[in-house]
Design an enzyme around this catalytic site. Structure first.
Site, PDB file in Angstrom:
ATOM      1  N   SER A 286       0.830  -1.216   0.000  1.00 36.59           N
ATOM      2  CA  SER A 286       0.000   0.000   0.000  1.00 36.59           C
ATOM      3  C   SER A 286       0.858   1.258   0.000  1.00 36.59           C
ATOM      4  CB  SER A 286      -0.944   0.010   1.211  1.00 36.59           C
ATOM      5  OG  SER A 286      -0.223  -0.173   2.410  1.00 36.59           O
TER       6      SER A 286
ATOM      7  N   HIS B 268     -38.961  23.544 -12.908  1.00 36.56           N
ATOM      8  CA  HIS B 268     -38.877  22.777 -14.168  1.00 36.56           C
ATOM      9  C   HIS B 268     -38.025  23.503 -15.213  1.00 36.56           C
ATOM     10  CE1 HIS B 268     -42.513  20.661 -12.584  1.00 36.56           C
ATOM     11  NE2 HIS B 268     -42.841  21.890 -12.195  1.00 36.56           N
TER      12      HIS B 268
ATOM     13  N   SER C 222     -11.725  27.529 -27.195  1.00 28.30           N
ATOM     14  CA  SER C 222     -11.802  26.333 -28.023  1.00 28.30           C
ATOM     15  C   SER C 222     -10.674  26.389 -29.040  1.00 28.30           C
ATOM     16  CB  SER C 222     -13.147  26.289 -28.745  1.00 28.30           C
ATOM     17  OG  SER C 222     -13.045  25.486 -29.906  1.00 28.30           O
TER      18      SER C 222
ATOM     19  N   LYS D  10     -15.466  30.981 -28.893  1.00 28.15           N
ATOM     20  CA  LYS D  10     -15.942  30.294 -27.694  1.00 28.15           C
ATOM     21  C   LYS D  10     -15.228  30.693 -26.417  1.00 28.15           C
ATOM     22  CE  LYS D  10     -17.735  26.490 -27.606  1.00 28.15           C
ATOM     23  NZ  LYS D  10     -18.830  25.566 -27.610  1.00 28.15           N
TER      24      LYS D  10
ATOM     25  N   ASN E 230     -15.532  28.814 -22.790  1.00 23.45           N
ATOM     26  CA  ASN E 230     -16.216  27.663 -22.189  1.00 23.45           C
ATOM     27  C   ASN E 230     -16.100  27.649 -20.665  1.00 23.45           C
ATOM     28  OD1 ASN E 230     -16.960  26.664 -24.712  1.00 23.45           O
ATOM     29  ND2 ASN E 230     -14.990  25.610 -24.949  1.00 23.45           N
TER      30      ASN E 230
ATOM     31  N   GLU F 108     -17.957  22.971 -15.355  1.00 25.16           N
ATOM     32  CA  GLU F 108     -18.291  21.620 -15.831  1.00 25.16           C
ATOM     33  C   GLU F 108     -17.527  20.561 -15.051  1.00 25.16           C
ATOM     34  OE1 GLU F 108     -18.927  21.772 -20.467  1.00 25.16           O
ATOM     35  OE2 GLU F 108     -17.365  23.163 -19.883  1.00 25.16           O
TER      36      GLU F 108
ATOM     37  N   TYR G  40      -9.852  -6.530  12.212  1.00 21.50           N
ATOM     38  CA  TYR G  40      -9.161  -6.102  10.990  1.00 21.50           C
ATOM     39  C   TYR G  40      -9.113  -7.216   9.954  1.00 21.50           C
ATOM     40  CZ  TYR G  40      -5.556  -4.442   7.806  1.00 21.50           C
ATOM     41  OH  TYR G  40      -4.883  -4.061   6.684  1.00 21.50           O
TER      42      TYR G  40
ATOM     43  N   GLN H 213      -7.385  -2.352   3.805  1.00 20.93           N
ATOM     44  CA  GLN H 213      -6.349  -1.552   3.160  1.00 20.93           C
ATOM     45  C   GLN H 213      -6.916  -0.834   1.919  1.00 20.93           C
ATOM     46  OE1 GLN H 213      -2.178  -2.905   3.028  1.00 20.93           O
ATOM     47  NE2 GLN H 213      -2.476  -3.083   0.828  1.00 20.93           N
TER      48      GLN H 213
HETATM   49  N1  ARG Z   1      -1.148  -1.483   5.169  1.00 23.95           N
HETATM   50  C1  ARG Z   1      -2.144  -1.952   6.081  1.00 23.95           C
HETATM   51  C2  ARG Z   1      -3.445  -1.214   5.834  1.00 23.95           C
HETATM   52  O1  ARG Z   1      -3.428  -0.221   5.174  1.00 23.95           O
HETATM   53  C3  ARG Z   1      -1.713  -1.732   7.489  1.00 23.95           C
HETATM   54  C4  ARG Z   1      -2.306  -2.671   8.480  1.00 23.95           C
HETATM   55  C5  ARG Z   1      -1.763  -4.029   8.293  1.00 23.95           C
HETATM   56  N2  ARG Z   1      -2.202  -4.906   9.311  1.00 23.95           N
HETATM   57  C6  ARG Z   1      -2.126  -6.223   9.176  1.00 23.95           C
HETATM   58  N3  ARG Z   1      -2.580  -6.945  10.141  1.00 23.95           N
HETATM   59  N4  ARG Z   1      -1.567  -6.790   8.125  1.00 23.95           N
HETATM   60  O2  ARG Z   1      -4.516  -1.607   6.280  1.00 23.95           O
END
Ligand code: ARG
Length: 464
Positions: free
Chosen positions: A28, A161, A282, A288, A290, A295, A322, A327
């Site tokens: 991550s 409307h 444009s 134009k 825009n 948007e 957990y 993650q």
């Molecule tokens: N990178 C993990 C997350 O974002 C951290 C927690 C990891 N915990 C575990 N028990 N592997 O959730």
């Protein structure tokens, strides 16, 4: 293909390293490096608490603190090298600490797990973004208040409307968005208050046997209290969902205002003029200009609401506590928060620059028989007619105007009297858009006296 040896942070019971694909799906660090400062703040406070409780020696704590300070400097200078083998921000920081200070680094993780650590880091990140959102919403509200003050009595058509309904004022219209944003502000403040509890000390899931002081850690990180149930502390992501929910509603409001700006700035409407700073040209059509910023803001709800749905879907059905599913909680929250802040800032800039065109608003306000209700109200008030009957007569008057190709105030009194003998010259007084608007003095109505009162109320409120 395999990567190196077993993992140096948790690989004690492993013989082989991870497959490259395992690393790719598991890591991550590509996104959670955004929480680096929060991670260090949590570690600083945790180490300080461990020493105060006699769990860590003063010497070890000093080494840890100086190492963490250096890591923070490296991060801020862009010199920190993130390593994908180290999975996430928590292990990247800890591994670097080990490089810097050696053995004491390994003591930092006493009475802590990545489960409470990540919950804490993420909470801090989301809390920061609650605060930034609160400031950004307030800034936009102030800008809209300025717009409202400037055009408190500029008449314009009010729509239902997207058909002309009754005349309203520019100030009233701007203040409608101030109300919406005021609710967004209160949702953000409410969510922030509810989330302000500290997960640190919940450890992996069950708490810890070390004599930690969770009150102390919570207080040092600006939380009101420690989370009261360790299982909940590591597995709760409501705080992010609350944020996404508030962000989605706010983005929806911004999207509606954007849509109006797109319509209003078109050649067909010409209610407003966008500044060059917040529009684009444009590459093929030289004439134009825009409304791209509007948007894009109109579209941001897609990813923000998408993040809301995504996180809710990740969390549903997850058994306590957990699971690695969690993650998948971060990337979209980061994106949603940053998208919301960018949208709010761009909207604030665009609305500060935007020039309403009072003459065009005024001309449009009178078209489309917008004062027809005022005729009906006049017949009720002056002639004691039942509203339903008055509505019917007025409908006939509108049809007459349509046939003659006139606006209501251009009609001949005799033609009106042919439809309703009770009508006299006084009726012309209610046919002007100014009088129509000025007459709507009911609380919250469009009359400038009401709108001024609402502006004053909000100005007072935003001073707090
Ligand atoms: N990178 C993990 C997350 O974002 C951290 C927690 C990891 N915990 C575990 N028990 N592997 O959730």
């Amino acid at each position: 293909m395999q990567s190196q040896k077993s993992n140096k942070m948790w690989g004690g019971r492993f013989e082989d390293g991870s497959d490259m694909l395992m690393q790719a799906i598991n890591a991550s660090i590509g996104f959670d490096q955004k929480m680096a400062e929060q991670d260090i703040a949590g570690s600083q406070v945790h180490a300080e608490m461990l020493r105060a409780q006699g769990i860590l020696t003063a010497q070890d704590e000093e080494a840890i603190q100086s190492g963490l300070r250096q890591i923070l400097e490296e991060l801020r200078a862009g010199k920190f090298e993130f390593q994908v083998e180290l999975e996430d921000i928590h292990m990247n920081v800890e591994a670097r600490l080990k490089d810097l200070i050696g053995e004491p680094a390994g003591r930092l993780h006493t009475a802590r797990s990545r489960n409470d650590q990540v919950a804490n880091d993420f909470r801090l990140w989301v809390r920061d973004h609650y605060d930034l959102s609160i400031d950004a919403i307030t800034a936009l509200m102030r800008t809209l208040l300025d717009q409202a003050k400037q055009g408190v009595d500029w008449v314009m058509p009010g729509f239902t409307h997207l058909q002309t309904a009754q005349p309203v004022t520019w100030g009233h219209h701007m203040m409608a968005y101030v109300e919406m944003l005021g609710r967004d502000l209160s949702r953000m403040k409410d969510g922030r208050e509810r989330m302000n509890e500290c997960a640190l000390g919940a450890a992996a899931l069950a708490g810890t046997s070390f004599p930690i002081d969770r009150e102390r850690t919570a207080k040092a990180l600006g939380f009101d209290a420690p989370c009261a149930n360790s299982l909940d502390a590591v597995s709760d992501r409501d705080f992010a969902l609350d944020f996404l929910n508030a962000a989605s509603i706010c983005a929806m409001h911004l999207s509606r205002l954007s849509e109006e700006i797109v319509i209003w700035s078109s050649a067909q409407f010409r209610f407003v003029k966008l500044s060059d700073r917040f529009s684009t040209g444009s590459s093929i059509m030289p004439q134009k200009k825009n409304p791209d910023a509007a948007e894009l803001i109109r579209a941001k709800i897609g990813r923000i609401m998408g993040a809301n749905v995504a996180l809710m879907t990740v969390m549903k059905g997850l058994a306590l506590t957990y699971s690695k599913d969690m993650q998948e909680d971060k990337e979209q929250v980061f994106d949603a928060a940053e998208s919301l802040l960018l949208s709010l800032a761009a909207m604030t800039g665009m609305m500060a620059d935007l020039k309403a065109l009072p003459e065009n608003l005024q001309a449009a306000a009178g078209s489309g028989f917008s004062t027809a209700t005022d005729i009906a109200d006049w017949l009720v008030r002056e002639k004691g007619m039942a509203f339903r009957d008055a509505h019917h007569v007025t409908g006939a008057i509108v049809a007459l105007a349509e046939r003659q190709g006139k606006e209501l105030h251009q009609l001949d009194i005799k033609d009106m009297q042919a439809l309703c003998p009770d009508i006299n010259d006084n009726i012309y007084s209610v046919l002007s858009v100014e009088n129509s608007v000025a007459s709507r003095t009911s609380y919250g109505g469009t009359a400038p006296v009401q709108v001024r009162a609402q502006i004053a109320r909000w100005e007072e409120k935003l001073k707090e």
